[in-house]
Design an enzyme around this catalytic site. Structure first.
Site, PDB file in Angstrom:
ATOM      1  N   GLU A 206      34.316 -24.750   6.521  1.00 36.51           N
ATOM      2  CA  GLU A 206      34.481 -23.613   5.375  1.00 36.51           C
ATOM      3  C   GLU A 206      35.960 -23.081   5.698  1.00 36.51           C
ATOM      4  O   GLU A 206      36.295 -21.902   5.096  1.00 36.51           O
ATOM      5  CB  GLU A 206      33.316 -22.458   5.127  1.00 36.51           C
ATOM      6  CG  GLU A 206      32.166 -23.124   4.893  1.00 36.51           C
ATOM      7  CD  GLU A 206      31.007 -21.921   4.385  1.00 36.51           C
ATOM      8  OE1 GLU A 206      31.678 -20.893   4.321  1.00 36.51           O
ATOM      9  OE2 GLU A 206      30.331 -22.330   4.023  1.00 36.51           O
ATOM     10  N   LYS A 338      23.269 -18.217  -4.958  1.00 40.52           N
ATOM     11  CA  LYS A 338      23.984 -19.435  -5.010  1.00 40.52           C
ATOM     12  C   LYS A 338      23.259 -20.267  -6.096  1.00 40.52           C
ATOM     13  O   LYS A 338      22.278 -20.670  -5.967  1.00 40.52           O
ATOM     14  CB  LYS A 338      23.743 -20.393  -3.611  1.00 40.52           C
ATOM     15  CG  LYS A 338      24.427 -19.800  -2.359  1.00 40.52           C
ATOM     16  CD  LYS A 338      23.794 -20.359  -1.229  1.00 40.52           C
ATOM     17  CE  LYS A 338      24.499 -20.058   0.190  1.00 40.52           C
ATOM     18  NZ  LYS A 338      23.665 -20.574   1.342  1.00 40.52           N
TER      19      LYS A 338
HETATM   20  C1  2PG Z   1      25.409 -20.161   3.883  1.00 37.69           C
HETATM   21  C2  2PG Z   1      26.433 -21.235   3.271  1.00 37.69           C
HETATM   22  C3  2PG Z   1      27.447 -20.830   2.927  1.00 37.69           C
HETATM   23  P1  2PG Z   1      25.822 -23.590   3.331  1.00 37.69           P
HETATM   24  O1  2PG Z   1      24.561 -20.598   4.821  1.00 37.69           O
HETATM   25  O2  2PG Z   1      25.396 -19.119   3.590  1.00 37.69           O
HETATM   26  O3  2PG Z   1      28.456 -20.168   3.965  1.00 37.69           O
HETATM   27  O4  2PG Z   1      26.351 -22.361   3.948  1.00 37.69           O
HETATM   28  O5  2PG Z   1      26.222 -24.005   2.182  1.00 37.69           O
HETATM   29  O6  2PG Z   1      25.706 -24.790   4.305  1.00 37.69           O
HETATM   30  O7  2PG Z   1      24.072 -23.416   3.140  1.00 37.69           O
HETATM   31 MG    MG Z   2      23.554 -18.550   4.782  1.00 37.89          MG
END
Ligand code: 2PG
Ligand code: MG
Length: 429
Positions: A206, A338
């Site tokens: 990231e 998300k």
């Molecule tokens: C999280 C995300 C973003 P990932 O854990 O919050 O940082 O990571 O997209 O790998 O789940």
């Molecule tokens: Mg997370």
């Protein structure tokens, strides 16, 4: 009807980890066009909607042929002629077409890219920016306070640090552009400190520095030094936010901190986090415990106190029902939003509403596998989410989002203004 869908197609593109991903493109009868690209996680919650892949030998099993087949042969025929401006109806159709609770038949990647592309096509047809099209009655569209990664660890840096995200939050910044200015200076100083000590190994997934620290506490100490070196007052102007991503560290009731050479049970792990809270200016802790330990979450939230933001990510995976369950036992006081964890924009919005009803804060979040797609920024603005997390101020797929925020600062009614301090647990009197 101008906003009727005339054409919908999928294509294979590449994400920021060099893996295949899908883009959906929607054209309306009015000539509007919308495109959106599915992101992908690495530290995914086990209850997330399914990111469908081909498996097999090609592209390490990350191929998207099956996803594209579903888009072309099932999603496109169903959505042709439907009204792109009616997001809720489109998302209900998508959900029903998939027909599984986990979206395992067509894939959450197909659904999220379609759902977002439909919103974009509707906005384009009506000639309005995406944030305005997404705006809901009762919320004031405004730029979110950024959580920006300085060091990457966990699943995003080969486990080189146990904790996944060491981030800063410019809690005292007067506006969005200033928050980025301050953070850029901290990012630069942190890189200089690492380089001077021979601990800089590059950047993680990231965009945060990939550091060779000996332990997690050293990372916190260096972050504090970087804030000071940048001339900011720790805690007052700039505070620390962590994503422990504890599910990755957890197995059979124990939390394994490889960097610290320690293995702790849930109680001892919580104590360690509380020690960090006492020693460092930390205002936000995400996934402090593993996804299957809601009681541990609740104990941590009670002990950390009302001014610390405890964020549920893997625990609730953007699911309204899980948020209500978690809120009922006081497992956290904020949620990460998300859309690809649940599949469609309408389901993600339902999660936001469940969070609001529970009195929880909401943080829009990108994934570790990203692209130039900036929908998440528009969604944070349009839905009035007070915070945004998209990684570091580095790597194009991250800066695409921050830079879009700077552009919107020129157009939004409130300019670059951030939500008032009272919107955040640490700012409440
Ligand atoms: C999280 C995300 C973003 P990932 O854990 O919050 O940082 O990571 O997209 O790998 O789940
Ligand atoms: Mg997370």
């Amino acid at each position: 009807m101008k906003t009727a869908i005339a054409d919908l197609r999928g294509r294979r593109l590449w994400d920021s980890r060099g893996r295949p991903t899908i883009e959906v493109e929607v054209r309306t009868c009015g000539g509007g066009r919308g495109r959106a690209i599915a992101p992908a996680g690495a530290s995914t919650g086990s209850r997330e909607a399914v990111d469908l892949r081909d498996e097999g030998a090609a592209f390490g099993g990350f191929g998207v042929r099956r996803v594209l087949y579903g888009i072309e042969n099932e999603i496109a025929p169903l959505l042709r002629g439907r009204n792109a401006a009616d997001q809720q109806a489109i998302d209900l159709l998508l959900k029903a077409l998939d027909g599984t609770p986990e979206k395992r038949r067509l894939g959450a990647n197909a659904l999220v890219a379609t759902s977002m592309a439909v919103a974009r096509a509707a906005a384009a047809t009506m000639g309005v920016p995406l944030w305005r099209h997404l705006a809901q009655g009762g919320t004031v569209p405004a730029l979110p306070l950024p959580q920006i990664q300085i060091f990457g660890g966990g699943a995003h840096a080969g486990g080189r640090l146990d904790v996944q995200d060491f981030m800063v939050v410019a809690v005292g910044a007067p506006d969005f552009p200033t928050a980025l200015d301050w953070t850029a200076e901290i990012y630069r100083r942190a890189g200089d400190l690492l380089a001077a000590e021979g601990r800089l190994r590059g950047v993680a997934d990231e965009g945060g520095w990939w550091p060779a620290f000996d332990g997690n506490r050293e990372a916190l100490e260096t972050l504090l030094r970087a804030i000071e070196a940048a001339g900011r007052i720790p805690g007052e102007e700039v505070a620390i936010a962590l994503d422990i991503a504890a599910s990755v560290l957890h197995s059979e009731g124990r939390y394994r901190l490889r960097r610290d050479g320690r293995e702790l049970d849930g109680d001892a792990f919580r104590e360690l986090l509380l020690e960090w809270l006492a020693r460092f200016p930390i205002v936000s802790v995400e996934d402090p415990l593993a996804e299957d330990d809601p009681a541990g979450f609740a104990a941590f939230t009670a002990a950390a106190g009302p001014r610390i933001q405890v964020v549920a990510d893997d625990l609730v995976v953007t699911d309204a029902g899980r948020i209500r369950e978690a809120a009922a036992i006081g497992a956290a006081n904020a949620v990460l939003v998300k859309p690809n964890q649940v599949g469609t924009l309408s389901e993600a919005l339902a999660a936001v509403r469940a969070a609001r009803e529970a009195g929880w804060n909401a943080i829009a979040s990108a994934r570790s596998g990203e692209s130039e797609d900036v929908t998440i920024l528009h969604l944070a603005v349009g839905w009035g989410l007070p915070q945004l997390k998209v990684g570091a101020l580095a790597r194009g797929e991250r800066t695409a989002k921050w830079n879009e925020g700077l552009r919107l600062a020129e157009d939004l009614p409130g300019g670059g203004a951030l939500p008032p301090p009272g919107s955040f647990p640490w700012g409440r009197s």
